[in-house]
Design an enzyme around this catalytic site. Structure first.
Site, PDB file in Angstrom:
ATOM      1  N   CYS A  86     -12.402 -18.132  25.172  1.00  0.00           N
ATOM      2  CA  CYS A  86     -11.976 -19.508  25.382  1.00  0.00           C
ATOM      3  C   CYS A  86     -12.437 -20.356  24.212  1.00  0.00           C
ATOM      4  O   CYS A  86     -13.577 -20.250  23.766  1.00  0.00           O
ATOM      5  CB  CYS A  86     -12.633 -20.088  26.632  1.00  0.00           C
ATOM      6  SG  CYS A  86     -12.116 -19.343  28.156  1.00  0.00           S
ATOM      7  N   CYS A 142     -15.629 -22.260  29.557  1.00  0.00           N
ATOM      8  CA  CYS A 142     -16.002 -20.853  29.614  1.00  0.00           C
ATOM      9  C   CYS A 142     -17.352 -20.700  30.327  1.00  0.00           C
ATOM     10  O   CYS A 142     -17.515 -19.867  31.218  1.00  0.00           O
ATOM     11  CB  CYS A 142     -16.100 -20.298  28.195  1.00  0.00           C
ATOM     12  SG  CYS A 142     -16.017 -18.505  28.090  1.00  0.00           S
ATOM     13  N   CYS A 170      -9.845 -14.125  28.518  1.00  0.00           N
ATOM     14  CA  CYS A 170     -11.104 -14.398  27.809  1.00  0.00           C
ATOM     15  C   CYS A 170     -12.081 -13.242  28.007  1.00  0.00           C
ATOM     16  O   CYS A 170     -12.315 -12.796  29.134  1.00  0.00           O
ATOM     17  CB  CYS A 170     -11.713 -15.698  28.313  1.00  0.00           C
ATOM     18  SG  CYS A 170     -13.361 -16.020  27.645  1.00  0.00           S
ATOM     19  N   CYS A 188     -15.206 -14.783  30.123  1.00  0.00           N
ATOM     20  CA  CYS A 188     -15.107 -15.345  31.476  1.00  0.00           C
ATOM     21  C   CYS A 188     -13.803 -14.953  32.173  1.00  0.00           C
ATOM     22  O   CYS A 188     -13.534 -15.412  33.269  1.00  0.00           O
ATOM     23  CB  CYS A 188     -15.236 -16.859  31.438  1.00  0.00           C
ATOM     24  SG  CYS A 188     -13.763 -17.699  30.826  1.00  0.00           S
ATOM     25  N   GLY A 193       1.696 -45.397  21.359  1.00  0.00           N
ATOM     26  CA  GLY A 193       2.240 -44.547  20.313  1.00  0.00           C
ATOM     27  C   GLY A 193       2.434 -45.248  18.987  1.00  0.00           C
ATOM     28  O   GLY A 193       2.696 -44.592  17.984  1.00  0.00           O
TER      29      GLY A 193
END
Lengths: 259, 298
Positions: free
Chosen positions: B273, B279, B248, B251, B39
């Site tokens: 998606c 997808c 979606c 899909c 970080g």
């Protein structure tokens, strides 16, 4: 700590800016619950002194010893930086002359008051907001304005908001640099009234820098008069103002306009 | 050293992965430090790259630093493999390194990404490289670099909550929806790059190595595998990810991040998606959404 320890003890403090002297040979003790006024003309080193005391400037000479809650008296410049910054966020308050320097202007009044709480770990939104609105009430700001930005506030309100923001962590020592500068007289009077009430109610110690002797007389128990970076006279406020000994103090007192 | 085998596809006259070996060493050193201090933003000598700042110069340099001849590269932009930025970066590495490229998340060893983490969970051994525009999470609250560095050093992260407080005060909830600040390994506050907060939980304890490169700001930071990544929140306003009422349209996925696509000027729209690979994979498996067509018919 026992009553016998001063909250802040300053020993022959000096600050140079290159070859130029900011202030020098300043020594005093500040006791718990006491309000110390520092007066003097522009350029006399008042603000330099305040900045040194509040650890914003490094000292050139001398020592500042603060009676911390946990470890007892400690020199503030011997502390680690994180300790010192924690002290500044919790045990100390700093009220600046220009409220725009002391406030976060991009966020609401509530966030301004809550910032110190969040800095010391408050993580409950409702609680933070509750405390914030309590404090807004204490400094006589309408709690409906908690979500307004400080930029929409008047100068006096901004100054009061700044005071609330500083007092929210229950500090023991507050530094004020010209807290009433730039406000008109009636607003000044209300602010002074408020400050005096808060200081007595909360048992705060305070160091107030001002060039306004009326402010000093109202707020300060004790007074220090500065000229050219030196303390020329100190004593009880009434004593210094009513019976000035030093030539400069006499000049200062006699320069007050009588309306 | 990952010396290039000069394959016929790679460009003549360029070093493997465009950057010279010394520059790549410098970048690798920065990456090692970044992995060592999760970080923490490690400064590095960012180079001019043959694309503009803001298009992924940081990510490209990190990828160039870690890529080897036997790697398989996937590049996504907003989740999609076929947008301009993704296509040109993928081609850039194909031409300067000759590595094989893929659009499949599970086949890739290095995934350079902008704005998304793939829906399919990543596994050990994979590297996810983020392109970061503004690496400093405290930047909007504190303009001074000296001060933000000090705040990181002293763990003074209270102001970050001021921002979230302000969100709740103004919108009634935490309205920050992307680049949502996280605390890495209980120590450093980190900007996860502009990924939606939907993807934040995926960063927590991810088996893959996550590297972040900011080219203009000259910073590299990292999250090693299996590291705790915590999104900030309030006790009474816990961290939440986005949800959709729709699934979606192609899909029928209900668990993926959906993009809203405006279809015409009559208000017709569809949700798909954003992760095109996910997808496609689902459609191959036979899932069909409200506006989808069976794969066999294509």
């Amino acid at each position: 700590m026992s009553e016998a320890t001063p909250l802040l003890s300053v020993q022959s403090l000096g600050k140079d800016y290159g070859g130029h002297v900011g202030c020098t040979d300043v020594s005093f003790d500040l006791w718990p619950g006491e309000v110390l006024g520092i007066v003097g003309e522009s350029g006399s080193g008042k603000t330099t002194l305040l900045n040194c005391l509040s650890a914003q400037h490094e000292l050139s000479r001398g020592k500042v010893i603060y009676d911390t809650r946990v470890d007892g008296p400690k020199s503030i410049f011997d502390m680690s930086e994180s300790e010192r910054r924690l002290l500044m966020r919790t045990d100390w308050g700093l009220v600046r002359q220009n409220p725009r320097d002391g406030l976060r202007l991009g966020v609401s009044a509530g966030a301004n008051v809550g910032e110190r709480l969040m800095a010391v770990g408050a993580r409950h939104y409702g609680d933070i907001r509750g405390v914030a609105s309590e404090w807004l009430e204490k400094v006589e700001i309408d709690t409906n304005r908690i979500d307004d930005r400080p930029t929409t506030f008047s100068g006096g309100m901004q100054q009061r908001l700044q005071i609330a923001r500083n007092l929210v962590t229950n500090p023991r020592l507050v530094f004020m640099d010209e807290p009433t500068g730039g406000l008109d007289v009636s607003v000044q009077a209300r602010l002074l009234d408020l400050l005096r009430g808060l200081v007595t109610r909360l048992g705060l110690s305070a160091i107030v820098v001002t060039h306004d002797l009326a402010v000093a007389r109202l707020l300060a128990h004790r007074l220090m008069v500065m000229k050219d970076g030196r303390v020329v006279e100190q004593g009880l406020t009434d004593q210094v103002l009513d019976d000035p000994q030093h030539a400069y103090t006499q000049l200062l007192v006699s320069s007050i306009l009588q309306p | 050293m990952n010396q290039a085998q000069t394959s016929s596809q790679t460009l003549e006259g360029y070093n493997f992965a465009y950057l010279d070996e010394q520059t790549k060493r410098m970048i690798r050193r920065a990456i090692l430090k970044a992995v060592g201090v999760p970080g923490y933003q490690v400064p590095f000598g960012s180079r001019e790259m043959p694309l503009p700042y803001g298009w992924g110069t940081g990510g490209i340099q990190v990828t160039a630093g870690v890529i080897g001849a036997d790697d398989t590269l996937k590049v996504i932009d907003q989740g999609a493999d076929d947008t301009t930025n993704a296509v040109s970066i993928r081609r850039f590495f194909a031409r300067t390194t000759g590595v094989s490229t893929t659009e499949r998340t599970d086949e890739a060893s290095i995934i350079q990404t902008r704005h998304r983490i793939p829906e399919n969970p990543l596994s050990e051994g994979q590297i996810l490289v983020y392109q970061v525009p503004i690496p400093e999470p405290l930047r909007w609250l504190e303009a001074r670099e000296t001060e933000t560095r000090k705040m990181h050093a002293l763990e003074e992260y209270g102001v970050m909550h001021v921002k979230l407080y302000e969100d709740i005060a103004r919108f009634g909830r935490i309205a920050t929806s992307y680049d949502y600040p996280v605390l890495v390994n209980d120590r450093y506050m980190m900007a996860p790059s502009p990924i939606p907060k939907f993807d934040n939980p995926k960063m927590d304890n991810m088996p893959a190595l996550q590297l972040f490169g900011a080219g203009r700001e000259k910073r590299i930071y990292a999250i090693p595998p299996y590291t705790k990544v915590e999104s900030l929140d309030f006790d009474d306003h816990p961290f939440e990810i986005q949800t959709w009422d729709e699934s979606c349209a192609l899909c029928a996925a209900e668990d993926s991040y959906l993009d809203e696509v405006v279809m015409d000027d009559q208000g017709a729209r569809m949700f798909v998606c954003s992760d095109t690979d996910y997808c496609e994979e689902r459609r191959d498996q036979g899932h069909i959404g409200s506006m989808g067509t069976p794969q066999a018919a294509e």
